[in-house]
Design an enzyme around this catalytic site. Structure first.
Site, mmCIF file in Angstrom:
data_model
loop_
_atom_site.group_PDB
_atom_site.id
_atom_site.type_symbol
_atom_site.label_atom_id
_atom_site.label_comp_id
_atom_site.label_asym_id
_atom_site.label_seq_id
_atom_site.Cartn_x
_atom_site.Cartn_y
_atom_site.Cartn_z
ATOM 1 N N HIS A 1 0.878 -1.183 0.025
ATOM 2 C CA HIS A 1 -0.141 0.068 0.029
ATOM 3 C C HIS A 1 0.941 1.295 -0.034
ATOM 4 O O HIS A 1 2.042 1.070 0.231
ATOM 5 C CB HIS A 1 -0.872 0.181 1.257
ATOM 6 C CG HIS A 1 -0.298 0.202 2.414
ATOM 7 N ND1 HIS A 1 -0.513 -1.020 3.209
ATOM 8 C CD2 HIS A 1 0.520 0.880 3.108
ATOM 9 C CE1 HIS A 1 0.405 -0.694 4.607
ATOM 10 N NE2 HIS A 1 0.942 0.375 4.309
HETATM 11 P P1 TYD Z 1 -1.710 -2.570 7.440
HETATM 12 O O1 TYD Z 1 -1.411 -1.322 7.526
HETATM 13 O O2 TYD Z 1 -2.201 -3.224 6.024
HETATM 14 O O3 TYD Z 1 -0.306 -3.443 8.084
HETATM 15 P P2 TYD Z 1 0.898 -3.830 7.039
HETATM 16 O O4 TYD Z 1 1.368 -2.520 6.486
HETATM 17 O O5 TYD Z 1 2.032 -4.045 7.851
HETATM 18 O O6 TYD Z 1 0.690 -4.845 6.153
HETATM 19 O O7 TYD Z 1 -2.841 -2.944 8.728
HETATM 20 C C1 TYD Z 1 -3.023 -4.330 8.672
HETATM 21 C C2 TYD Z 1 -4.337 -4.341 9.545
HETATM 22 O O8 TYD Z 1 -4.130 -3.613 10.890
HETATM 23 C C3 TYD Z 1 -5.580 -3.569 8.938
HETATM 24 O O9 TYD Z 1 -6.592 -4.292 9.361
HETATM 25 C C4 TYD Z 1 -5.593 -2.341 9.667
HETATM 26 C C5 TYD Z 1 -5.278 -2.404 11.027
HETATM 27 N N1 TYD Z 1 -4.291 -1.204 11.540
HETATM 28 C C6 TYD Z 1 -5.183 -0.493 12.743
HETATM 29 O O10 TYD Z 1 -6.220 -0.765 13.156
HETATM 30 N N2 TYD Z 1 -4.666 0.565 13.178
HETATM 31 C C7 TYD Z 1 -3.207 1.047 12.693
HETATM 32 O O11 TYD Z 1 -2.670 1.945 13.398
HETATM 33 C C8 TYD Z 1 -2.497 0.196 11.646
HETATM 34 C C9 TYD Z 1 -1.170 0.339 11.216
HETATM 35 C C10 TYD Z 1 -3.177 -0.981 11.182
#
Ligand code: TYD
Length: 139
Positions: free
Chosen positions: A57
Protein backbone atom coordinates in the site's frame (compact mmCIF):
# COMPACT_ATOMS: atom_id res chain seq x y z
CA UNK A 1 24.70 3.82 3.60
CA UNK A 2 22.77 2.83 0.49
CA UNK A 3 21.94 5.56 -2.03
CA UNK A 4 18.17 6.00 -2.22
CA UNK A 5 16.73 6.96 -5.60
CA UNK A 6 13.03 6.59 -4.78
CA UNK A 7 11.20 9.87 -4.12
CA UNK A 8 10.02 10.56 -0.53
CA UNK A 9 12.23 7.83 0.92
CA UNK A 10 15.35 8.21 3.00
CA UNK A 11 17.39 6.26 5.49
CA UNK A 12 17.66 7.64 9.00
CA UNK A 13 20.65 6.82 11.14
CA UNK A 14 20.30 7.02 14.92
CA UNK A 15 23.25 7.47 17.17
CA UNK A 16 24.30 4.64 19.45
CA UNK A 17 25.04 5.40 23.06
CA UNK A 18 27.23 2.48 24.07
CA UNK A 19 27.39 1.39 27.66
CA UNK A 20 30.22 -1.12 27.41
CA UNK A 21 28.96 -4.59 28.26
CA UNK A 22 25.67 -3.08 29.49
CA UNK A 23 24.23 -2.58 26.04
CA UNK A 24 23.47 0.18 23.55
CA UNK A 25 20.81 2.89 23.59
CA UNK A 26 19.49 4.48 20.39
CA UNK A 27 17.11 7.41 20.54
CA UNK A 28 14.98 9.34 18.06
CA UNK A 29 13.07 12.55 18.72
CA UNK A 30 10.27 14.16 16.76
CA UNK A 31 11.28 17.03 14.52
CA UNK A 32 14.89 15.90 14.87
CA UNK A 33 15.71 12.42 13.57
CA UNK A 34 11.98 11.88 12.90
CA UNK A 35 10.92 14.59 10.41
CA UNK A 36 7.34 14.98 11.70
CA UNK A 37 5.29 15.11 14.90
CA UNK A 38 4.69 11.56 16.12
CA UNK A 39 1.01 10.80 16.70
CA UNK A 40 1.09 7.01 16.67
CA UNK A 41 3.39 4.06 16.94
CA UNK A 42 2.82 0.41 16.26
CA UNK A 43 4.95 -2.67 15.97
CA UNK A 44 4.89 -5.80 13.89
CA UNK A 45 6.15 -9.10 15.27
CA UNK A 46 5.54 -12.87 15.29
CA UNK A 47 6.66 -13.01 11.65
CA UNK A 48 7.25 -16.74 11.67
CA UNK A 49 5.71 -17.43 8.28
CA UNK A 50 8.58 -17.43 5.77
CA UNK A 51 6.21 -16.31 3.04
CA UNK A 52 4.69 -13.40 4.96
CA UNK A 53 4.21 -10.30 2.84
CA UNK A 54 3.03 -7.04 4.39
CA UNK A 55 2.50 -3.50 3.23
CA UNK A 56 1.31 -3.50 -0.42
CA UNK A 57 0.00 0.00 0.00
CA UNK A 58 0.89 3.69 -0.05
CA UNK A 59 -0.34 6.57 2.09
CA UNK A 60 -1.97 9.76 0.86
CA UNK A 61 -1.32 11.71 4.09
CA UNK A 62 0.59 9.73 6.71
CA UNK A 63 4.37 9.75 6.88
CA UNK A 64 6.17 6.98 8.72
CA UNK A 65 9.59 5.87 9.87
CA UNK A 66 10.18 2.12 10.22
CA UNK A 67 12.91 0.61 12.39
CA UNK A 68 13.85 -3.04 12.39
CA UNK A 69 14.66 -3.22 16.09
CA UNK A 70 15.36 -6.96 15.97
CA UNK A 71 16.27 -9.27 13.10
CA UNK A 72 15.95 -8.18 9.49
CA UNK A 73 13.54 -7.77 6.58
CA UNK A 74 13.41 -6.48 3.04
CA UNK A 75 11.35 -3.48 1.99
CA UNK A 76 10.60 -2.71 -1.63
CA UNK A 77 9.85 0.96 -2.20
CA UNK A 78 8.33 2.38 -5.36
CA UNK A 79 7.45 5.99 -6.21
CA UNK A 80 5.67 5.05 -9.43
CA UNK A 81 8.81 5.68 -11.43
CA UNK A 82 11.73 4.13 -9.53
CA UNK A 83 11.77 0.97 -7.44
CA UNK A 84 14.36 -0.12 -4.93
CA UNK A 85 14.88 -2.99 -2.50
CA UNK A 86 16.40 -2.19 0.87
CA UNK A 87 17.35 -4.57 3.66
CA UNK A 88 16.83 -3.23 7.17
CA UNK A 89 18.94 -5.15 9.67
CA UNK A 90 20.37 -2.62 12.10
CA UNK A 91 18.31 -1.43 15.09
CA UNK A 92 19.68 2.08 14.69
CA UNK A 93 18.77 2.48 11.01
CA UNK A 94 15.28 3.61 10.06
CA UNK A 95 13.59 4.17 6.75
CA UNK A 96 11.42 7.25 6.22
CA UNK A 97 8.45 6.66 3.95
CA UNK A 98 6.78 9.88 2.89
CA UNK A 99 3.44 10.05 1.12
CA UNK A 100 2.82 8.23 -2.16
CA UNK A 101 5.44 5.53 -1.65
CA UNK A 102 4.20 2.05 -2.53
CA UNK A 103 5.89 -0.43 -0.19
CA UNK A 104 6.07 -4.19 0.10
CA UNK A 105 7.73 -5.87 3.10
CA UNK A 106 8.96 -9.46 2.93
CA UNK A 107 11.80 -11.85 3.79
CA UNK A 108 11.35 -11.34 7.52
CA UNK A 109 13.75 -13.15 9.81
CA UNK A 110 12.02 -15.25 12.51
CA UNK A 111 12.98 -12.83 15.22
CA UNK A 112 12.07 -9.69 13.24
CA UNK A 113 10.38 -6.85 15.12
CA UNK A 114 9.46 -3.70 13.22
CA UNK A 115 8.71 -0.50 15.10
CA UNK A 116 6.82 2.13 13.12
CA UNK A 117 6.28 5.75 14.11
CA UNK A 118 3.61 7.63 12.20
CA UNK A 119 2.65 11.25 11.69
CA UNK A 120 -1.08 10.75 12.23
CA UNK A 121 -3.69 8.48 13.73
CA UNK A 122 -5.00 5.50 11.78
CA UNK A 123 -7.41 6.30 8.97
CA UNK A 124 -8.12 3.63 6.39
CA UNK A 125 -9.29 6.31 3.92
CA UNK A 126 -5.82 7.74 3.53
CA UNK A 127 -4.44 4.35 2.37
CA UNK A 128 -4.10 3.45 -1.30
CA UNK A 129 -4.31 -0.33 -1.42
CA UNK A 130 -4.67 -0.77 -5.17
CA UNK A 131 -1.51 -0.46 -7.27
CA UNK A 132 -3.22 0.88 -10.40
CA UNK A 133 -4.97 3.51 -8.26
CA UNK A 134 -1.56 4.39 -6.78
CA UNK A 135 -0.12 4.92 -10.28
CA UNK A 136 -3.16 7.00 -11.24
CA UNK A 137 -2.74 9.31 -8.24
CA UNK A 138 1.05 9.46 -8.40
CA UNK A 139 1.81 10.18 -12.04
P1 TYD B 1 -1.70 -2.62 7.52
O1 TYD B 1 -1.40 -1.17 7.61
O2 TYD B 1 -2.24 -3.11 6.20
O3 TYD B 1 -0.40 -3.48 7.92
P2 TYD B 1 0.94 -3.76 7.07
O4 TYD B 1 1.29 -2.53 6.34
O5 TYD B 1 1.95 -4.14 8.10
O6 TYD B 1 0.65 -4.91 6.15
O7 TYD B 1 -2.69 -2.98 8.69
C1 TYD B 1 -3.05 -4.31 9.01
C2 TYD B 1 -4.36 -4.27 9.75
O8 TYD B 1 -4.24 -3.58 10.98
C3 TYD B 1 -5.47 -3.59 8.98
O9 TYD B 1 -6.67 -4.32 9.21
C4 TYD B 1 -5.59 -2.24 9.62
C5 TYD B 1 -5.15 -2.48 11.05
N1 TYD B 1 -4.45 -1.32 11.64
C6 TYD B 1 -5.08 -0.57 12.62
O10 TYD B 1 -6.22 -0.86 13.03
N2 TYD B 1 -4.44 0.50 13.14
C7 TYD B 1 -3.19 0.87 12.73
O11 TYD B 1 -2.63 1.87 13.24
C8 TYD B 1 -2.55 0.08 11.69
C9 TYD B 1 -1.19 0.45 11.20
C10 TYD B 1 -3.23 -0.99 11.19
Amino acid sequence: MENIIVKNVKLIQLSQIKDGSDGILSVAQESKEIPFHIKRFFYIYNLKNKNAVRGKHAHRKVEQVLFCINGSFEILVDDGKFKQSIILSEPNTGIFLGTYVWNIMRNFSDNCIILVVASDIYDENEYIRDYSQFLKETI
